[in-house]
Each structure stands twice: as C-alpha cells, then as structure tokens.
Design a protein around this motif. Structure first.
Motif, PDB file in Angstrom:
ATOM      1  N   TYR A 181      16.614 113.857  55.525  1.00 13.59           N
ATOM      2  CA  TYR A 181      15.995 112.879  54.620  1.00 13.59           C
ATOM      3  C   TYR A 181      16.804 112.754  53.327  1.00 13.59           C
ATOM      4  O   TYR A 181      17.129 111.649  52.885  1.00 13.59           O
ATOM      5  N   THR A 182      17.130 113.888  52.723  1.00 14.06           N
ATOM      6  CA  THR A 182      17.860 113.876  51.448  1.00 14.06           C
ATOM      7  C   THR A 182      19.250 113.272  51.629  1.00 14.06           C
ATOM      8  O   THR A 182      19.734 112.527  50.761  1.00 14.06           O
ATOM      9  N   SER A 183      19.907 113.574  52.732  1.00 12.71           N
ATOM     10  CA  SER A 183      21.243 113.023  52.987  1.00 12.71           C
ATOM     11  C   SER A 183      21.201 111.503  53.076  1.00 12.71           C
ATOM     12  O   SER A 183      22.067 110.813  52.515  1.00 12.71           O
ATOM     13  N   ARG A 184      20.206 110.959  53.768  1.00  9.88           N
ATOM     14  CA  ARG A 184      20.094 109.498  53.868  1.00  9.88           C
ATOM     15  C   ARG A 184      19.796 108.881  52.508  1.00  9.88           C
ATOM     16  O   ARG A 184      20.386 107.860  52.129  1.00  9.88           O
ATOM     17  N   ALA A 185      18.891 109.503  51.771  1.00 13.90           N
ATOM     18  CA  ALA A 185      18.532 108.976  50.452  1.00 13.90           C
ATOM     19  C   ALA A 185      19.705 109.055  49.478  1.00 13.90           C
ATOM     20  O   ALA A 185      19.870 108.179  48.606  1.00 13.90           O
ATOM     21  N   LEU A 186      20.534 110.070  49.630  1.00 12.10           N
ATOM     22  CA  LEU A 186      21.670 110.250  48.728  1.00 12.10           C
ATOM     23  C   LEU A 186      22.682 109.117  48.869  1.00 12.10           C
ATOM     24  O   LEU A 186      23.394 108.783  47.905  1.00 12.10           O
ATOM     25  N   ARG A 187      22.765 108.499  50.038  1.00 13.37           N
ATOM     26  CA  ARG A 187      23.711 107.389  50.225  1.00 13.37           C
ATOM     27  C   ARG A 187      23.357 106.195  49.350  1.00 13.37           C
ATOM     28  O   ARG A 187      24.226 105.359  49.060  1.00 13.37           O
ATOM     29  N   ARG A 188      22.111 106.093  48.922  1.00 10.97           N
ATOM     30  CA  ARG A 188      21.685 104.970  48.085  1.00 10.97           C
ATOM     31  C   ARG A 188      21.840 105.263  46.589  1.00 10.97           C
ATOM     32  O   ARG A 188      21.610 104.390  45.761  1.00 10.97           O
ATOM     33  N   VAL A 189      22.200 106.488  46.265  1.00  7.46           N
ATOM     34  CA  VAL A 189      22.381 106.877  44.863  1.00  7.46           C
ATOM     35  C   VAL A 189      23.779 106.474  44.417  1.00  7.46           C
ATOM     36  O   VAL A 189      24.759 106.635  45.153  1.00  7.46           O
ATOM     37  N   ASP A 190      23.873 105.953  43.202  1.00  2.00           N
ATOM     38  CA  ASP A 190      25.160 105.503  42.668  1.00  2.00           C
ATOM     39  C   ASP A 190      25.961 106.714  42.177  1.00  2.00           C
ATOM     40  O   ASP A 190      26.019 107.016  40.976  1.00  2.00           O
ATOM     41  N   ALA A 191      26.555 107.422  43.125  1.00  2.00           N
ATOM     42  CA  ALA A 191      27.340 108.609  42.810  1.00  2.00           C
ATOM     43  C   ALA A 191      28.405 108.800  43.878  1.00  2.00           C
ATOM     44  O   ALA A 191      28.296 108.286  44.995  1.00  2.00           O
ATOM     45  N   VAL A 192      29.444 109.537  43.533  1.00  2.00           N
ATOM     46  CA  VAL A 192      30.488 109.902  44.492  1.00  2.00           C
ATOM     47  C   VAL A 192      30.066 111.228  45.106  1.00  2.00           C
ATOM     48  O   VAL A 192      30.080 112.269  44.427  1.00  2.00           O
ATOM     49  N   ASN A 193      29.664 111.215  46.353  1.00  2.00           N
ATOM     50  CA  ASN A 193      29.074 112.392  46.988  1.00  2.00           C
ATOM     51  C   ASN A 193      30.152 113.240  47.667  1.00  2.00           C
ATOM     52  O   ASN A 193      30.795 112.808  48.626  1.00  2.00           O
ATOM     53  N   ILE A 194      30.342 114.454  47.164  1.00  2.00           N
ATOM     54  CA  ILE A 194      31.252 115.412  47.795  1.00  2.00           C
ATOM     55  C   ILE A 194      30.399 116.535  48.375  1.00  2.00           C
ATOM     56  O   ILE A 194      29.945 117.437  47.663  1.00  2.00           O
ATOM     57  N   THR A 195      30.148 116.442  49.670  1.00  2.00           N
ATOM     58  CA  THR A 195      29.315 117.406  50.385  1.00  2.00           C
ATOM     59  C   THR A 195      30.185 118.217  51.336  1.00  2.00           C
ATOM     60  O   THR A 195      31.073 117.660  51.991  1.00  2.00           O
ATOM     61  N   ASP A 196      29.941 119.502  51.381  1.00  2.00           N
ATOM     62  CA  ASP A 196      30.707 120.357  52.288  1.00  2.00           C
ATOM     63  C   ASP A 196      30.624 119.796  53.713  1.00  2.00           C
ATOM     64  O   ASP A 196      29.536 119.562  54.238  1.00  2.00           O
ATOM     65  N   GLY A 197      31.788 119.538  54.303  1.00  2.00           N
ATOM     66  CA  GLY A 197      31.862 118.954  55.632  1.00  2.00           C
ATOM     67  C   GLY A 197      31.914 117.450  55.633  1.00  2.00           C
ATOM     68  O   GLY A 197      32.130 116.823  56.680  1.00  2.00           O
ATOM     69  N   GLY A 198      31.751 116.826  54.461  1.00  2.00           N
ATOM     70  CA  GLY A 198      31.771 115.369  54.366  1.00  2.00           C
ATOM     71  C   GLY A 198      33.173 114.808  54.290  1.00  2.00           C
ATOM     72  O   GLY A 198      34.180 115.547  54.264  1.00  2.00           O
ATOM     73  N   THR A 199      33.247 113.464  54.216  1.00  2.00           N
ATOM     74  CA  THR A 199      34.532 112.763  54.238  1.00  2.00           C
ATOM     75  C   THR A 199      35.439 113.163  53.082  1.00  2.00           C
ATOM     76  O   THR A 199      36.652 113.366  53.264  1.00  2.00           O
ATOM     77  N   LEU A 200      34.883 113.283  51.878  1.00  2.00           N
ATOM     78  CA  LEU A 200      35.694 113.577  50.698  1.00  2.00           C
ATOM     79  C   LEU A 200      35.928 115.067  50.475  1.00  2.00           C
ATOM     80  O   LEU A 200      36.645 115.441  49.549  1.00  2.00           O
ATOM     81  N   ALA A 201      35.332 115.901  51.310  1.00  2.00           N
ATOM     82  CA  ALA A 201      35.323 117.336  51.025  1.00  2.00           C
ATOM     83  C   ALA A 201      36.491 118.106  51.619  1.00  2.00           C
ATOM     84  O   ALA A 201      36.575 119.329  51.429  1.00  2.00           O
ATOM     85  N   LYS A 202      37.377 117.442  52.305  1.00  2.00           N
ATOM     86  CA  LYS A 202      38.481 118.150  52.939  1.00  2.00           C
ATOM     87  C   LYS A 202      39.328 118.876  51.888  1.00  2.00           C
ATOM     88  O   LYS A 202      39.883 118.268  50.974  1.00  2.00           O
ATOM     89  N   GLY A 203      39.417 120.192  52.012  1.00  2.00           N
ATOM     90  CA  GLY A 203      40.214 120.993  51.092  1.00  2.00           C
ATOM     91  C   GLY A 203      39.538 121.295  49.781  1.00  2.00           C
ATOM     92  O   GLY A 203      40.128 121.963  48.919  1.00  2.00           O
ATOM     93  N   VAL A 204      38.292 120.831  49.576  1.00  2.00           N
ATOM     94  CA  VAL A 204      37.620 121.030  48.288  1.00  2.00           C
ATOM     95  C   VAL A 204      36.940 122.395  48.217  1.00  2.00           C
ATOM     96  O   VAL A 204      36.912 123.027  47.159  1.00  2.00           O
ATOM     97  N   PHE A 205      36.400 122.875  49.336  1.00  2.00           N
ATOM     98  CA  PHE A 205      35.615 124.112  49.324  1.00  2.00           C
ATOM     99  C   PHE A 205      36.325 125.244  50.063  1.00  2.00           C
ATOM    100  O   PHE A 205      37.187 125.014  50.906  1.00  2.00           O
ATOM    101  N   GLU A 206      35.893 126.454  49.732  1.00  2.00           N
ATOM    102  CA  GLU A 206      36.310 127.644  50.462  1.00  2.00           C
ATOM    103  C   GLU A 206      35.225 128.711  50.304  1.00  2.00           C
ATOM    104  O   GLU A 206      34.334 128.579  49.458  1.00  2.00           O
ATOM    105  N   ARG A 207      35.305 129.746  51.099  1.00  2.00           N
ATOM    106  CA  ARG A 207      34.350 130.844  51.020  1.00  2.00           C
ATOM    107  C   ARG A 207      34.997 132.036  50.309  1.00  2.00           C
ATOM    108  O   ARG A 207      36.127 132.420  50.614  1.00  2.00           O
ATOM    109  N   SER A 208      34.271 132.594  49.339  1.00  2.00           N
ATOM    110  CA  SER A 208      34.769 133.772  48.623  1.00  2.00           C
ATOM    111  C   SER A 208      34.349 135.041  49.353  1.00  2.00           C
ATOM    112  O   SER A 208      33.221 135.153  49.863  1.00  2.00           O
ATOM    113  N   SER A 209      35.237 136.001  49.375  1.00  2.00           N
ATOM    114  CA  SER A 209      34.929 137.289  50.001  1.00  2.00           C
ATOM    115  C   SER A 209      34.118 138.193  49.077  1.00  2.00           C
ATOM    116  O   SER A 209      33.700 139.285  49.481  1.00  2.00           O
TER     117      SER A 209
END
Length: 379
Positions: A181-209
């Motif tokens: 529900y939140t993911s669908r609603a977020l598409r209508r928000v006027d923002a650049v959405n960077i979500t882990d696993g999303g289109t813009l997120a390639k190389g943005v996140f990593e896991r800390s040990s």
C-alpha cells in the motif's frame, strides 16, 4: 645785428637740446606692495620676493602679505571591492559560501535499541522523531547543507512520511522499502524515491558488518546525490532564524524537557559548553557512531494527534496539518507557543503565545512529533 641774431638762435637750440635730454631721463614711480595687492593673482610675487620687498619698503608703507603658493593635490582613486555574496542554508540559517541549490535528502533512520548508535545523524540539518509500531520511534533526517560519509541504519517508509516530503519542492526520499500500500501511494508523492532494490538504488546501499540485519543498511550523501540530485528541486527556507545579536522573544529559562514516546524516553538538557540541547535516550547519552553527543542547537516539541495508517492498522500516523501547541527550545530558553500548517504544501509556522513567528538559533533542529501530555518541562 645779424651776428647777434645768430647768437640768440644758437642759445635757444642749446636750451631745447638740454630740455629734451632731461625729459628722457624721467622714470615712472615704483609700484608699492600695497598697490600691487590690487593686481591679479598672477602678479603676486613669490614668498622670497615678498621678504626682499619688505626690507626695501619704507616703514610707513602698507604691506600686504602674499598668499603662499599652493599645489592642488589629486586624490588617488580608492580601490573598490565587491563583497562576496552571503548565502544561508535553508534548513539551518548558517552562512554558506555559495547558494545551495541541490535538493533536500530525507533519510528514514532506525532508532531501535539494536540500531544504536546511528551513522551520520549529527550531520543532518533537521531530524523529525515520529512514533511507529510497538511505541518505538523512527527518524526522518533531512540532509542538505552537510555531507555524511555514512548514513544509517536506513529503514522503511511509512504513510506518515508523505506530509514531511510534500513541502520540500521535490526532495530525495531514501528508505529501505515499504509494504504494498505504502509503495503504491509513494509513487504519487512529489519526491525522488530511492528505495533499496528500486530503479535508482543501484550502488546506493550496502550492509555494514558492524550490526545485524535489518539494522545495518547504510549509504552516504555522495551516493544519494549521485543517484537522485538531477531529478530533485531546491528546497525553500524551512524555518525562521535570528540574526546575530538578536534576542529570543517570549522565552523563559529552562533546564530541558522529558518526552515519553512509549518504549523510547527522550530527554534534552541545555548544555552551555555544547551550545545545544544534549539528548539522552532511555537513560543513556545519545551519541552517533563516532561517539559525538547528539546536541542540536534547537529542539521543538510539536504536539500532534496520531491516527491509524491506511497501510497498516498497527502503524500510527501523525496528523501534520492544522494547528496545536508547541514548545520551542533555543539558546537555553523555552517558548511555549503554537504551530500551524494550513495544508501539506505549506510550511509549518511556529509562533509565540502572542502570535510572533519564532526565530531560532542558527544551527540544527530536532523536532519531536509527540502526543499531547507526553512531555514535561524540567526547570
């Protein structure tokens, strides 16, 4: 007879010649200094000539001192310099060298006990603290004027975040994900959405040990802006700040405030050495991953009501439009005033009890979205 006549003519001629010679030797009278004073300035003698003339002038002569010779000085042109334009950061009011045109980056940061200490939290300009499930809290940290080498742990979005994004002129919104529900609603928000696993997120996140999942997803501002800056917009001036030397209006001295969110109890105490409000969480000093104490220059307790999120019945959602009470802490003082926001597109305005807009100390601001009657002042 003729001889006598010639003799007389010779005498007369001689007399005439003597008279002519005498007339040629007569000179014009010498002009005195008193008379020369009536002449033009070009006829004024030099100072040395005046001294000599005084020595040669009879004692009863009227002497006028000549004006000293002057030389007109031409002033050198004063070099003009153009002062460097002064800009201020939209979220802190602090001076910056150049206008900040990049978008705001709003990052959802975990505040679960296993997420402590967080990365980069002290580099955020504004931090909202909101209640989530199980009466825990989560942060929505706004990064803009400063960069952070590591930010996190990054956690998931909530529908209550949308109102925090809608007045920032298309910010970047960084999160680890959301339910359907939140993911669908977020598409209508006027923002650049960077979500882990999303289109813009390639190389943005990593896991800390350093921590265990799900409390170890991290990023940094360089990767955030590389992924989303081109699609975002510059934010407005978010809060009102005082000029240097301007006093706080309507404030009273106070030690701090205690806020009960449920499982999280947050306290702030004014610390003159830090020039900020030192935060304690559940009885322990709140520090970032580098060991630096959380002590923002301003703290605002914005009393709001919570409803139920349409995405999850267990998720509370703050109501951020309308008006209500607010306690504004700045420079060792508290202003017991109010907040007002006419719509989600409008900025929230904080006022004193007399209606004057509150001007904060330039610097960072933490805003606690607290329920009514959940905070107490500590005198």
């Amino acid at each position: 007879m003729a001889a006598r006549t010639r003799h007389h003519l010779v005498v007369v001629c001689a007399l005439l010649l003597l008279t002519a010679a005498a007339c040629s030797s007569v000179r014009a009278p010498t002009t005195t200094l008193a008379e020369s004073a009536t002449t033009s300035e070009t006829d004024v003698p030099a100072v040395t000539d005046v001294a000599q003339a005084s020595a040669d002038t009879p004692e009863n002569a009227s002497v006028v001192s000549a004006a000293p010779a002057t030389t007109e000085e031409v002033a050198e042109p004063v070099p003009t310099t153009t002062a460097a334009p002064e800009f201020t950061a939209q979220f802190t009011g602090l001076a910056v060298l150049a206008e900040l045109t990049r978008p705001a980056a709003v990052v959802k940061i975990d505040n679960h006990p296993k997420a402590l200490p967080q990365w980069g939290i002290n580099r955020a300009d504004v931090v909202y603290e909101e209640i989530v499930e199980a009466r825990l809290t989560r942060f929505a940290a706004i990064f803009h004027s400063q960069n952070a080498d590591m930010v996190g742990p990054v956690r998931s979005a909530r529908t209550g975040d949308f109102a925090l994004l809608s007045n920032l002129n298309r910010p970047i919104f960084v999160n680890s994900g959301a339910n359907a529900y939140t993911s669908r609603a977020l598409r209508r928000v006027d923002a650049v959405n960077i979500t882990d696993g999303g289109t813009l997120a390639k190389g943005v996140f990593e896991r800390s040990s350093s921590k265990s999942a799900p409390h170890n997803l991290v990023t940094d501002t360089a990767r955030i802006y590389a992924a989303g800056a081109d699609d975002g917009g510059g934010p407005p001036n978010f809060l009102r700040f005082r000029d240097e030397g301007q006093p706080v209006i309507g404030g009273q001295s106070v030690r701090g405030v205690d806020i009960d969110f449920g499982q999280i109890e947050a306290s702030y105490r004014w610390d003159p050495l830090l020039s900020g409000w030192a935060r304690t969480q559940n009885g322990r000093d709140h520090t970032d991953f580098e060991g630096v104490r959380v002590a923002p220059e301003n703290v605002i307790v914005q009393f709001v009501s919570y409803g139920q999120s349409p995405a999850n019945r267990a998720t509370p959602e703050p109501k951020l439009t309308g008006s209500g009470d607010a306690w504004i802490f700045t420079n060792g003082l508290v202003i017991q005033g109010s907040w007002e926001r006419l719509s989600e597109r409008d900025l929230t305005v904080f006022r004193t009890s007399s209606g004057t807009v509150v001007a904060l100390t330039p610097g960072r601001t933490w805003i606690a979205l607290a329920r009514a009657n959940s905070a107490i002042l500590v005198q």
